[in-house]
Design a protein around this motif. Structure first.
Motif, PDB file in Angstrom:
ATOM      1  N   VAL A  16       0.845  -1.195   0.000  1.00 23.64           N
ATOM      2  CA  VAL A  16       0.000   0.000   0.000  1.00 23.64           C
ATOM      3  C   VAL A  16       0.879   1.243   0.000  1.00 23.64           C
ATOM      4  CG1 VAL A  16      -1.873  -1.151   1.249  1.00 23.64           C
ATOM      5  CG2 VAL A  16      -0.160   0.120   2.515  1.00 23.64           C
ATOM      6  N   THR A  17       0.276   2.349  -0.413  1.00 24.32           N
ATOM      7  CA  THR A  17       0.968   3.626  -0.285  1.00 24.32           C
ATOM      8  C   THR A  17       0.114   4.554   0.566  1.00 24.32           C
ATOM      9  OG1 THR A  17      -0.015   4.474  -2.335  1.00 24.32           O
ATOM     10  CG2 THR A  17       2.170   3.453  -2.496  1.00 24.32           C
ATOM     11  N   PRO A  18       0.750   5.353   1.385  1.00 19.33           N
ATOM     12  CA  PRO A  18       2.183   5.423   1.570  1.00 19.33           C
ATOM     13  C   PRO A  18       2.692   4.290   2.460  1.00 19.33           C
ATOM     14  CG  PRO A  18       1.120   6.955   3.059  1.00 19.33           C
ATOM     15  CD  PRO A  18       0.035   6.345   2.214  1.00 19.33           C
ATOM     16  N   THR A  19       3.926   3.906   2.231  1.00 19.50           N
ATOM     17  CA  THR A  19       4.647   3.014   3.128  1.00 19.50           C
ATOM     18  C   THR A  19       5.981   3.671   3.439  1.00 19.50           C
ATOM     19  OG1 THR A  19       3.625   0.975   2.327  1.00 19.50           O
ATOM     20  CG2 THR A  19       5.756   0.751   3.408  1.00 19.50           C
ATOM     21  N   VAL A  20       6.319   3.717   4.714  1.00 18.72           N
ATOM     22  CA  VAL A  20       7.594   4.264   5.166  1.00 18.72           C
ATOM     23  C   VAL A  20       8.400   3.133   5.771  1.00 18.72           C
ATOM     24  CG1 VAL A  20       8.741   5.842   6.781  1.00 18.72           C
ATOM     25  CG2 VAL A  20       6.617   6.525   5.649  1.00 18.72           C
ATOM     26  N   ILE A  21       9.659   3.032   5.352  1.00 20.99           N
ATOM     27  CA  ILE A  21      10.584   2.061   5.930  1.00 20.99           C
ATOM     28  C   ILE A  21      11.737   2.837   6.549  1.00 20.99           C
ATOM     29  CG2 ILE A  21      12.137   0.134   5.476  1.00 20.99           C
ATOM     30  CD1 ILE A  21      10.357  -0.553   3.058  1.00 20.99           C
ATOM     31  N   VAL A  22      11.994   2.590   7.828  1.00 27.14           N
ATOM     32  CA  VAL A  22      13.133   3.192   8.515  1.00 27.14           C
ATOM     33  C   VAL A  22      14.188   2.103   8.660  1.00 27.14           C
ATOM     34  CG1 VAL A  22      13.945   4.350  10.605  1.00 27.14           C
ATOM     35  CG2 VAL A  22      11.617   4.775   9.761  1.00 27.14           C
ATOM     36  N   SER A  23      15.394   2.429   8.173  1.00 23.44           N
ATOM     37  CA  SER A  23      16.484   1.449   8.170  1.00 23.44           C
ATOM     38  C   SER A  23      17.735   2.021   8.810  1.00 23.44           C
ATOM     39  CB  SER A  23      16.832   1.036   6.732  1.00 23.44           C
ATOM     40  OG  SER A  23      15.704   0.541   6.066  1.00 23.44           O
ATOM     41  N   THR A  24      18.558   1.130   9.325  1.00 22.38           N
ATOM     42  CA  THR A  24      19.856   1.512   9.876  1.00 22.38           C
ATOM     43  C   THR A  24      20.769   1.940   8.731  1.00 22.38           C
ATOM     44  OG1 THR A  24      20.780  -0.697   9.643  1.00 22.38           O
ATOM     45  CG2 THR A  24      19.624  -0.218  11.713  1.00 22.38           C
ATOM     46  N   PRO A  25      21.882   2.570   9.053  1.00 21.98           N
ATOM     47  CA  PRO A  25      22.833   2.918   7.997  1.00 21.98           C
ATOM     48  C   PRO A  25      23.305   1.708   7.178  1.00 21.98           C
ATOM     49  CG  PRO A  25      23.339   4.166   9.962  1.00 21.98           C
ATOM     50  CD  PRO A  25      22.269   3.161  10.333  1.00 21.98           C
ATOM     51  N   SER A  26      23.303   0.522   7.776  1.00 23.20           N
ATOM     52  CA  SER A  26      23.705  -0.679   7.040  1.00 23.20           C
ATOM     53  C   SER A  26      22.564  -1.302   6.252  1.00 23.20           C
ATOM     54  CB  SER A  26      24.294  -1.714   8.009  1.00 23.20           C
ATOM     55  OG  SER A  26      23.322  -2.114   8.950  1.00 23.20           O
ATOM     56  N   GLY A  27      21.344  -0.740   6.375  1.00 23.94           N
ATOM     57  CA  GLY A  27      20.213  -1.207   5.580  1.00 23.94           C
ATOM     58  C   GLY A  27      19.242  -2.131   6.280  1.00 23.94           C
ATOM     59  N   ASP A  28      19.443  -2.399   7.563  1.00 22.36           N
ATOM     60  CA  ASP A  28      18.526  -3.266   8.301  1.00 22.36           C
ATOM     61  C   ASP A  28      17.246  -2.504   8.656  1.00 22.36           C
ATOM     62  OD1 ASP A  28      20.363  -5.415   8.328  1.00 22.36           O
ATOM     63  OD2 ASP A  28      21.368  -4.551  10.075  1.00 22.36           O
ATOM     64  N   GLU A  29      16.108  -3.072   8.300  1.00 19.24           N
ATOM     65  CA  GLU A  29      14.824  -2.436   8.587  1.00 19.24           C
ATOM     66  C   GLU A  29      14.517  -2.515  10.072  1.00 19.24           C
ATOM     67  OE1 GLU A  29      10.170  -3.347   7.634  1.00 19.24           O
ATOM     68  OE2 GLU A  29      11.559  -3.526   5.940  1.00 19.24           O
ATOM     69  N   VAL A  30      14.157  -1.356  10.673  1.00 21.63           N
ATOM     70  CA  VAL A  30      13.790  -1.334  12.091  1.00 21.63           C
ATOM     71  C   VAL A  30      12.335  -0.937  12.306  1.00 21.63           C
ATOM     72  CG1 VAL A  30      16.137  -0.911  12.919  1.00 21.63           C
ATOM     73  CG2 VAL A  30      14.637   1.026  12.443  1.00 21.63           C
ATOM     74  N   PHE A  31      11.697  -0.394  11.257  1.00 17.19           N
ATOM     75  CA  PHE A  31      10.316   0.066  11.389  1.00 17.19           C
ATOM     76  C   PHE A  31       9.685   0.158  10.011  1.00 17.19           C
ATOM     77  CE2 PHE A  31       7.291   3.691  11.355  1.00 17.19           C
ATOM     78  CZ  PHE A  31       6.412   3.276  12.342  1.00 17.19           C
ATOM     79  N   ARG A  32       8.407  -0.165   9.961  1.00 22.28           N
ATOM     80  CA  ARG A  32       7.633  -0.038   8.718  1.00 22.28           C
ATOM     81  C   ARG A  32       6.250   0.469   9.089  1.00 22.28           C
ATOM     82  NH1 ARG A  32       7.212  -3.262   3.467  1.00 22.28           N
ATOM     83  NH2 ARG A  32       9.360  -3.731   4.007  1.00 22.28           N
ATOM     84  N   ALA A  33       5.803   1.479   8.348  1.00 19.70           N
ATOM     85  CA  ALA A  33       4.449   2.009   8.544  1.00 19.70           C
ATOM     86  C   ALA A  33       3.721   1.975   7.215  1.00 19.70           C
ATOM     87  CB  ALA A  33       4.509   3.437   9.069  1.00 19.70           C
ATOM     88  N   GLU A  34       2.582   1.322   7.194  1.00 19.94           N
ATOM     89  CA  GLU A  34       1.694   1.361   6.035  1.00 19.94           C
ATOM     90  C   GLU A  34       0.606   2.359   6.385  1.00 19.94           C
ATOM     91  OE1 GLU A  34       0.557  -2.735   5.519  1.00 19.94           O
ATOM     92  OE2 GLU A  34       2.318  -3.138   4.292  1.00 19.94           O
ATOM     93  N   GLY A  35       0.578   3.463   5.664  1.00 22.63           N
ATOM     94  CA  GLY A  35      -0.294   4.569   6.027  1.00 22.63           C
ATOM     95  C   GLY A  35       0.565   5.687   6.592  1.00 22.63           C
ATOM     96  N   VAL A  36      -0.067   6.691   7.141  1.00 27.10           N
ATOM     97  CA  VAL A  36       0.645   7.866   7.633  1.00 27.10           C
ATOM     98  C   VAL A  36       1.163   7.603   9.047  1.00 27.10           C
ATOM     99  CG1 VAL A  36       0.495  10.330   8.116  1.00 27.10           C
ATOM    100  CG2 VAL A  36      -0.870   9.349   6.253  1.00 27.10           C
ATOM    101  N   PRO A  37       2.481   7.596   9.231  1.00 27.02           N
ATOM    102  CA  PRO A  37       3.011   7.431  10.584  1.00 27.02           C
ATOM    103  C   PRO A  37       2.956   8.763  11.333  1.00 27.02           C
ATOM    104  CG  PRO A  37       4.826   7.721   9.070  1.00 27.02           C
ATOM    105  CD  PRO A  37       3.546   7.702   8.245  1.00 27.02           C
ATOM    106  N   THR A  38       3.005   8.698  12.647  1.00 27.84           N
ATOM    107  CA  THR A  38       3.112   9.928  13.432  1.00 27.84           C
ATOM    108  C   THR A  38       4.573  10.343  13.477  1.00 27.84           C
ATOM    109  OG1 THR A  38       3.475   8.795  15.532  1.00 27.84           O
ATOM    110  CG2 THR A  38       1.163   9.225  14.897  1.00 27.84           C
ATOM    111  N   LEU A  39       4.793  11.598  13.760  1.00 28.77           N
ATOM    112  CA  LEU A  39       6.166  12.084  13.914  1.00 28.77           C
ATOM    113  C   LEU A  39       6.855  11.320  15.036  1.00 28.77           C
ATOM    114  CD1 LEU A  39       8.446  14.024  13.195  1.00 28.77           C
ATOM    115  CD2 LEU A  39       7.383  15.699  14.744  1.00 28.77           C
ATOM    116  N   GLN A  40       6.148  11.070  16.121  1.00 32.17           N
ATOM    117  CA  GLN A  40       6.724  10.337  17.247  1.00 32.17           C
ATOM    118  C   GLN A  40       7.178   8.945  16.823  1.00 32.17           C
ATOM    119  OE1 GLN A  40       4.193   9.942  20.675  1.00 32.17           O
ATOM    120  NE2 GLN A  40       5.755   8.915  21.885  1.00 32.17           N
ATOM    121  N   GLN A  41       6.376   8.241  16.043  1.00 32.30           N
ATOM    122  CA  GLN A  41       6.763   6.906  15.568  1.00 32.30           C
ATOM    123  C   GLN A  41       8.051   6.969  14.747  1.00 32.30           C
ATOM    124  OE1 GLN A  41       3.030   6.028  13.526  1.00 32.30           O
ATOM    125  NE2 GLN A  41       2.779   4.214  14.823  1.00 32.30           N
TER     126      GLN A  41
END
Length: 102
Positions: free
Chosen positions: A68-93
């Protein structure tokens, strides 16, 4: 944000936390998500935000299992995924995920 490697993946600062936003045309929540990520980038200079349109980056979207869109993926500098949000994430998340990715 617009430079890419030979395989079509974005060129990213190797020391930065990566925030990848997958979007699509006519996606109202995508605009809200852009604003959240822009604020996160303003608050945390160690993040790099990359936006990818799923229609133009099908291989990347498939590799990252985007459903789905939007999808946000937060990754470490080495590329390891630490968080994924499908939809609008909050700033806090996003900020908590960025802290975990450091």
């Amino acid at each position: 944000m617009d430079s890419t490697s030979p395989v079509g993946r974005p060129v990213i600062d190797e020391k930065a936390v990566r925030l990848t936003l997958y979007t699509s045309a006519f996606c109202e929540p995508c605009m809200q998500t852009r604003a959240v990520l822009a604020e996160a980038a303003r608050l945390v200079p160690q993040v790099t935000v990359t936006e990818l349109d799923v229609a133009r980056n099908m291989e990347s979207a498939e590799a990252d299992r985007i459903r789905v869109t939007p999808t946000v993926i937060v990754s470490t500098p080495s590329g390891d995924e630490v968080f994924r949000a499908e939809g609008v994430p909050t700033l806090q998340q996003v900020l908590v995920a960025a802290a975990k990715a450091v």
